[in-house]
Design a protein around this motif. Structure first.
Motif, PDB file in Angstrom:
ATOM      1  N   TYR A  24      12.816  -4.648  -0.791  1.00 40.74           N
ATOM      2  CA  TYR A  24      12.573  -4.519  -2.273  1.00 40.74           C
ATOM      3  C   TYR A  24      11.892  -3.196  -2.693  1.00 40.74           C
ATOM      4  O   TYR A  24      11.337  -3.209  -3.681  1.00 40.74           O
ATOM      5  N   GLY A  25      12.194  -2.001  -1.839  1.00 39.05           N
ATOM      6  CA  GLY A  25      11.594  -0.948  -2.635  1.00 39.05           C
ATOM      7  C   GLY A  25      10.081  -0.734  -2.289  1.00 39.05           C
ATOM      8  O   GLY A  25       9.453  -0.199  -3.045  1.00 39.05           O
ATOM      9  N   THR A  26       9.467  -1.318  -1.194  1.00 36.04           N
ATOM     10  CA  THR A  26       8.173  -1.314  -1.090  1.00 36.04           C
ATOM     11  C   THR A  26       7.903  -0.443   0.190  1.00 36.04           C
ATOM     12  O   THR A  26       8.889  -0.249   0.894  1.00 36.04           O
ATOM     13  N   LEU A  27       6.477  -0.026   0.537  1.00 41.57           N
ATOM     14  CA  LEU A  27       6.145   0.547   1.414  1.00 41.57           C
ATOM     15  C   LEU A  27       5.137   0.060   2.060  1.00 41.57           C
ATOM     16  O   LEU A  27       4.187  -0.569   1.473  1.00 41.57           O
ATOM     17  N   LEU A  28       5.206   0.076   3.580  1.00 34.54           N
ATOM     18  CA  LEU A  28       3.882  -0.768   4.335  1.00 34.54           C
ATOM     19  C   LEU A  28       3.234   0.521   4.726  1.00 34.54           C
ATOM     20  O   LEU A  28       3.567   0.982   5.721  1.00 34.54           O
ATOM     21  N   LYS A  29       1.674   0.441   4.477  1.00 34.36           N
ATOM     22  CA  LYS A  29       0.725   1.254   5.105  1.00 34.36           C
ATOM     23  C   LYS A  29      -0.197   0.335   5.875  1.00 34.36           C
ATOM     24  O   LYS A  29      -0.918  -0.184   5.414  1.00 34.36           O
ATOM     25  N   ARG A  30      -0.479   0.933   7.297  1.00 33.02           N
ATOM     26  CA  ARG A  30      -1.625   0.453   7.976  1.00 33.02           C
ATOM     27  C   ARG A  30      -2.921  -0.103   7.273  1.00 33.02           C
ATOM     28  O   ARG A  30      -3.342   0.803   6.532  1.00 33.02           O
ATOM     29  N   PHE A  31      -3.272  -1.027   7.413  1.00 32.04           N
ATOM     30  CA  PHE A  31      -4.401  -1.698   6.453  1.00 32.04           C
ATOM     31  C   PHE A  31      -5.747  -0.947   6.544  1.00 32.04           C
ATOM     32  O   PHE A  31      -6.158  -0.515   7.778  1.00 32.04           O
ATOM     33  N   CYS A  32      -6.290  -0.489   5.493  1.00 31.12           N
ATOM     34  CA  CYS A  32      -7.750  -0.113   5.394  1.00 31.12           C
ATOM     35  C   CYS A  32      -8.221  -0.862   4.420  1.00 31.12           C
ATOM     36  O   CYS A  32      -7.710  -0.780   3.292  1.00 31.12           O
ATOM     37  N   GLU A  33      -9.357  -1.407   4.513  1.00 36.33           N
ATOM     38  CA  GLU A  33     -10.121  -2.389   3.620  1.00 36.33           C
ATOM     39  C   GLU A  33     -10.525  -1.444   2.442  1.00 36.33           C
ATOM     40  O   GLU A  33     -10.459  -1.649   1.277  1.00 36.33           O
ATOM     41  N   GLY A  34     -10.984  -0.163   2.814  1.00 31.16           N
ATOM     42  CA  GLY A  34     -11.439   0.822   1.444  1.00 31.16           C
ATOM     43  C   GLY A  34     -10.176   1.017   0.580  1.00 31.16           C
ATOM     44  O   GLY A  34     -10.258   1.113  -0.467  1.00 31.16           O
ATOM     45  N   GLU A  35      -9.013   1.405   1.242  1.00 28.21           N
ATOM     46  CA  GLU A  35      -8.024   1.642   0.376  1.00 28.21           C
ATOM     47  C   GLU A  35      -7.496   0.495  -0.317  1.00 28.21           C
ATOM     48  O   GLU A  35      -7.171   0.713  -1.496  1.00 28.21           O
ATOM     49  N   GLN A  36      -7.624  -0.660   0.323  1.00 29.39           N
ATOM     50  CA  GLN A  36      -7.134  -1.741  -0.495  1.00 29.39           C
ATOM     51  C   GLN A  36      -8.087  -2.065  -1.802  1.00 29.39           C
ATOM     52  O   GLN A  36      -7.606  -2.370  -2.896  1.00 29.39           O
ATOM     53  N   GLN A  37      -9.401  -1.763  -1.617  1.00 24.08           N
ATOM     54  CA  GLN A  37     -10.384  -1.985  -2.697  1.00 24.08           C
ATOM     55  C   GLN A  37     -10.163  -1.223  -3.723  1.00 24.08           C
ATOM     56  O   GLN A  37     -10.066  -1.299  -5.026  1.00 24.08           O
ATOM     57  N   CYS A  38      -9.691   0.309  -3.497  1.00 24.88           N
ATOM     58  CA  CYS A  38      -9.388   1.192  -4.379  1.00 24.88           C
ATOM     59  C   CYS A  38      -8.182   0.649  -5.257  1.00 24.88           C
ATOM     60  O   CYS A  38      -8.231   1.058  -6.519  1.00 24.88           O
ATOM     61  N   TYR A  39      -6.941   0.454  -4.559  1.00 23.18           N
ATOM     62  CA  TYR A  39      -5.860  -0.004  -5.168  1.00 23.18           C
ATOM     63  C   TYR A  39      -6.031  -1.382  -6.110  1.00 23.18           C
ATOM     64  O   TYR A  39      -5.554  -1.247  -7.284  1.00 23.18           O
TER      65      TYR A  39
END
Length: 282
Positions: A24-39
């Motif tokens: 559905y037009g998505t991209l999966l990026k290897r998990f990073c908790e800091g990046e998750q919190q930013c998003y």
């Protein structure tokens, strides 16, 4: 969600295997908790239109991934450029850690001498190794990171022609020549990028998220296609760190150790100025 035609993710630079194209037009990026919190914070901030929409965490083959919009979906065979923003690409805590637990690296020494055999100090030459932070600081003096507050990491044209050798692209003229190559002298594309960057700068200056975070190692992703569509988005927040409550940044003040300034807006000012100078005088 309406299924969209799968769009190949063009990874010009970075660690191979970090990304997978989702549904559905998505991209999966290897998990990073800091990046998750930013998003999660960015989805509530005025910067939301300038970052990929975030859709949470998913698992694939027992590995967690942050799921976000694949920005390439709405472009036809796009040209892609990655510009790393800021006057440094290492966090202050990385410097502190290196001082507390110095770990000389042979691989980084080899990379250094491959570019400049005279760069290592006598001690580094004896050890045949350099500290990671020393290597990173040295590398940034070669590129436009320290001189302009951003550097081109690499780009790929729509004809699949790839350019990634920008380690020594430092002067304004060199950067302008690289951009001109990327847009293939198309002033319509330059205008599109310039408008978007000016809008981004205005929003950054008002953003609560931006004021309260040290934004290091983040990139601007440039996309354009043969139809003349252009877009620029902020990506890569794995090193972006929230500041203590009493501190805020203007992102233009020169960095000295302890002030947490990253030079992001200074770099954006220079980038806008360079693109402006690529346009004919009117």
């Amino acid at each position: 969600m309406t299924p969209k035609k799968p769009q190949q993710w063009l990874q010009v630079v970075g660690h191979a295997g970090s990304f997978h194209v989702g549904d559905y037009g998505t991209l999966l990026k290897r998990f990073c908790e800091g990046e998750q919190q930013c998003y999660l914070r960015l989805m509530e901030d005025t910067l939301k239109p300038f970052v990929p929409a975030y859709h949470g965490v998913v698992q694939r083959d027992e590995q967690d991934y942050n799921m976000m919009d694949n920005l390439l979906t709405h472009f036809n065979t796009p040209a892609v450029m990655d510009c790393k923003m800021g006057s440094r690409t290492y966090l202050e805590r990385e410097l502190l850690l290196a001082k507390e637990r110095p770990q000389p690296r042979n691989d980084m020494y080899e990379k250094m001498v491959a570019v400049d055999p005279e760069a290592p100090t006598v001690q580094e030459r004896t050890q045949q190794a350099v500290l990671k932070t020393r290597y990173m600081q040295w590398r940034e003096t070669l590129s436009s990171t320290t001189s302009l507050g951003f550097r081109i990491e690499g780009f790929r044209k729509s004809n699949e022609e790839c350019h990634t050798n920008f380690k020594r692209t430092k002067s304004r003229d060199q950067v302008m020549a690289a951009f001109n190559n990327f847009v293939e002298s198309n002033t319509h594309i330059v205008w599109g990028y310039l408008r978007r960057l000016k809008e981004l700068r205005q929003v950054l200056e008002e953003s609560v998220f931006f004021r309260t975070h040290e934004v290091v190692g983040s990139s601007l992703l440039f996309l354009h296609d043969w139809k003349g569509r252009t877009g620029v988005w902020m990506i890569d927040f794995g090193k972006t760190a929230a500041l203590p409550a009493h501190l805020s940044l203007d992102h233009r003040t020169p960095w000295v150790e302890g002030n947490r300034e990253d030079g992001y807006l200074w770099g954006l000012d220079n980038l806008i100025d360079i693109l402006s100078n690529m346009l004919p005088l009117t």
